[in-house]
Design an enzyme around this catalytic site. Structure first.
Site, short mmCIF file in Angstrom:
data_model
loop_
_atom_site.label_atom_id
_atom_site.label_comp_id
_atom_site.label_asym_id
_atom_site.label_seq_id
_atom_site.Cartn_x
_atom_site.Cartn_y
_atom_site.Cartn_z
N ALA A 1 8.96 -3.01 4.70
CA ALA A 1 9.99 -3.98 4.31
C ALA A 1 9.46 -5.38 4.59
O ALA A 1 8.62 -5.57 5.48
CB ALA A 1 11.26 -3.71 5.11
N GLU B 1 7.80 5.19 4.47
CA GLU B 1 9.06 5.86 4.08
C GLU B 1 9.16 6.01 2.57
O GLU B 1 9.70 7.01 2.08
CB GLU B 1 10.24 5.07 4.65
CG GLU B 1 10.28 5.16 6.17
CD GLU B 1 11.27 4.19 6.80
OE1 GLU B 1 11.12 2.97 6.57
OE2 GLU B 1 12.19 4.64 7.49
C1 HXC Z 1 6.06 -9.51 5.04
C2 HXC Z 1 3.81 -9.10 5.26
C3 HXC Z 1 4.08 -7.78 5.72
C4 HXC Z 1 5.45 -7.37 5.81
C5 HXC Z 1 1.94 -8.06 5.70
N1 HXC Z 1 2.48 -9.23 5.26
N2 HXC Z 1 2.90 -7.19 5.97
N3 HXC Z 1 4.79 -9.95 4.93
N4 HXC Z 1 6.39 -8.27 5.46
N5 HXC Z 1 5.80 -6.14 6.17
C6 HXC Z 1 1.78 -10.43 4.86
C7 HXC Z 1 1.25 -11.18 6.05
O1 HXC Z 1 2.26 -11.99 6.63
C8 HXC Z 1 0.16 -12.01 5.42
O2 HXC Z 1 0.74 -13.10 4.75
C9 HXC Z 1 -0.40 -11.08 4.36
O3 HXC Z 1 0.62 -10.11 4.11
C10 HXC Z 1 -1.66 -10.34 4.80
O4 HXC Z 1 -1.38 -9.70 6.04
P1 HXC Z 1 -2.34 -9.85 7.33
O5 HXC Z 1 -1.51 -9.47 8.51
O6 HXC Z 1 -2.96 -11.19 7.34
O7 HXC Z 1 -3.44 -8.76 7.01
P2 HXC Z 1 -4.23 -7.82 8.04
O8 HXC Z 1 -4.68 -8.59 9.22
O9 HXC Z 1 -5.23 -7.09 7.20
O10 HXC Z 1 -3.15 -6.77 8.57
C11 HXC Z 1 -2.54 -5.85 7.66
C12 HXC Z 1 -1.31 -5.15 8.35
C13 HXC Z 1 -0.40 -6.25 8.94
C14 HXC Z 1 -1.82 -4.22 9.45
C15 HXC Z 1 -0.64 -4.35 7.27
O11 HXC Z 1 -0.09 -7.22 7.91
C16 HXC Z 1 0.89 -5.72 9.48
O12 HXC Z 1 0.93 -5.21 10.59
N6 HXC Z 1 2.01 -5.88 8.72
C17 HXC Z 1 3.32 -5.55 9.19
C18 HXC Z 1 3.53 -4.06 9.20
C19 HXC Z 1 4.92 -3.71 9.71
O13 HXC Z 1 5.31 -4.04 10.84
N7 HXC Z 1 5.69 -3.02 8.86
C20 HXC Z 1 7.03 -2.62 9.17
C21 HXC Z 1 8.02 -3.60 8.59
S1 HXC Z 1 9.68 -3.18 9.03
P3 HXC Z 1 0.23 -14.61 4.97
O14 HXC Z 1 1.19 -15.42 4.16
O15 HXC Z 1 0.28 -14.85 6.43
O16 HXC Z 1 -1.17 -14.57 4.40
C22 HXC Z 1 10.13 -1.97 7.95
C23 HXC Z 1 11.52 -1.40 8.13
C24 HXC Z 1 11.95 -0.63 6.92
O17 HXC Z 1 9.38 -1.59 7.12
C25 HXC Z 1 13.45 -0.56 6.86
C26 HXC Z 1 13.95 -0.24 5.47
C27 HXC Z 1 15.47 -0.18 5.36
#
Ligand code: HXC
Length: 258
Positions: free
Chosen positions: A66, A112
């Site tokens: 998300a 998911e």
């Molecule tokens: C918004 C995101 C994002 C996310 C990555 N980005 N994941 N933006 N939401 N979930 C963006 C980053 O901010 C960044 O933007 C760009 O994508 C590249 O990401 P990086 O972090 O710079 O890349 P990297 O170092 O290669 O790391 C990749 C990654 C990391 C491991 C995937 O981005 C990460 O941990 N993302 C979050 C994963 C997460 O926590 N997901 C769960 C979300 S909660 P900029 O603009 O800075 O370049 C969820 C709940 C679901 O999913 C509920 C549903 C009802």
């Protein structure tokens, strides 16, 4: 199909393909993307020329979940009013089979989304995880329930409580994915598998998917009864007559989808 901003759609024979298309944001699932995805899947579901669907992302990320930036300031009531979970339920109501073609990160809502699909073809680089705990929440689109049913309690607890990622080979070993292939071929492999399923008797495919999914919802007795009704129902289709005649006549069946 209408003009979309967050996804791309294509057809490959009888297969509808949806590519998540926010590469700079790791295909984070903002509400716009989810709405477009649902719209495209529903259009394919309603189209008799389509027999199965594939959802894919990029090589680097199927989806990182998300959109955290969109969600960060929301209140509980905002999420309720936005109907955050509704789109996910609607995806699970799609009747034709959906294959997830996963490469790179499938995290949080991205994991998911893959779990909502009926089959998963993974590239060797695929990684599945529920990192919500690292941002102070838990999965909200089925992760705690679907992962536990597939992997069992022990591994699901590690993933949800301690951000344990599953690499592609572990995901295969634990039955989370159907197959793991080199990164160059994961999408072709998913399209091939979808094409094979799309060439089968459509009503039987639909009822088969429905019956298997009932196994997650119902008791064994209720599930067996549902399977039996679906089996009987297929004897009212032309395709059942065609399939069995073709077997007896030693020829290839021609399906009508009715
Ligand atoms: C918004 C995101 C994002 C996310 C990555 N980005 N994941 N933006 N939401 N979930 C963006 C980053 O901010 C960044 O933007 C760009 O994508 C590249 O990401 P990086 O972090 O710079 O890349 P990297 O170092 O290669 O790391 C990749 C990654 C990391 C491991 C995937 O981005 C990460 O941990 N993302 C979050 C994963 C997460 O926590 N997901 C769960 C979300 S909660 P900029 O603009 O800075 O370049 C969820 C709940 C679901 O999913 C509920 C549903 C009802």
């Amino acid at each position: 199909m209408p003009e979309y901003t967050d996804i791309l759609t294509e057809t490959h024979g009888r297969v509808g393909l949806v590519r998540l298309n926010r590469p700079k944001a790791m295909n984070a699932l903002r509400s716009q993307l989810l709405a477009e995805l649902l719209d495209a899947l529903r259009a394919f579901d309603a189209d008799d020329a389509i027999g199965a669907m594939v959802i894919t992302g990029s090589e680097r990320a199927f989806s990182a979940g998300a959109d955290i930036k969109e969600m960060a300031d929301a209140t509980a009531v905002d999420l309720m009013n936005r109907g955050l979970s509704d789109g996910w339920h609607r995806i699970s109501a799609i009747r034709k089979p959906i294959i997830a073609a996963v490469s790179g990160f499938a995290l949080g809502g991205g994991c998911e989304l893959a779990l909502l699909c009926d089959l998963i073809v993974a590239s060797e680089t695929a990684q599945f995880g529920q990192p919500e705990i690292t941002i102070g929440v838990i999965p909200g689109a089925g992760g705690t329930q679907r992962l536990t049913r597939i992997l069992g309690k022990a591994l699901a607890m590690e993933m949800v409580l301690n951000n344990r990622f599953l690499k592609a080979d572990e995901a295969l070993q634990h039955g989370l994915v159907n197959r793991v292939v080199p990164v160059e071929s994961y999408l072709d492999e998913a399209l091939k598998l979808a094409g094979e399923i799309a060439a089968r008797a459509p009503v039987a495919v639909r009822l088969g998917k429905e019956a298997i999914n009932k196994a997650y919802e119902l008791s064994l007795a209720e599930g067996l009864a549902a399977e039996q009704r679906a089996f009987y129902l297929l004897f009212s289709t032309e395709d059942q007559k065609e399939g069995m005649s073709a077997f007896v006549e030693k020829r290839v069946p021609v399906w009508q989808g009715r």
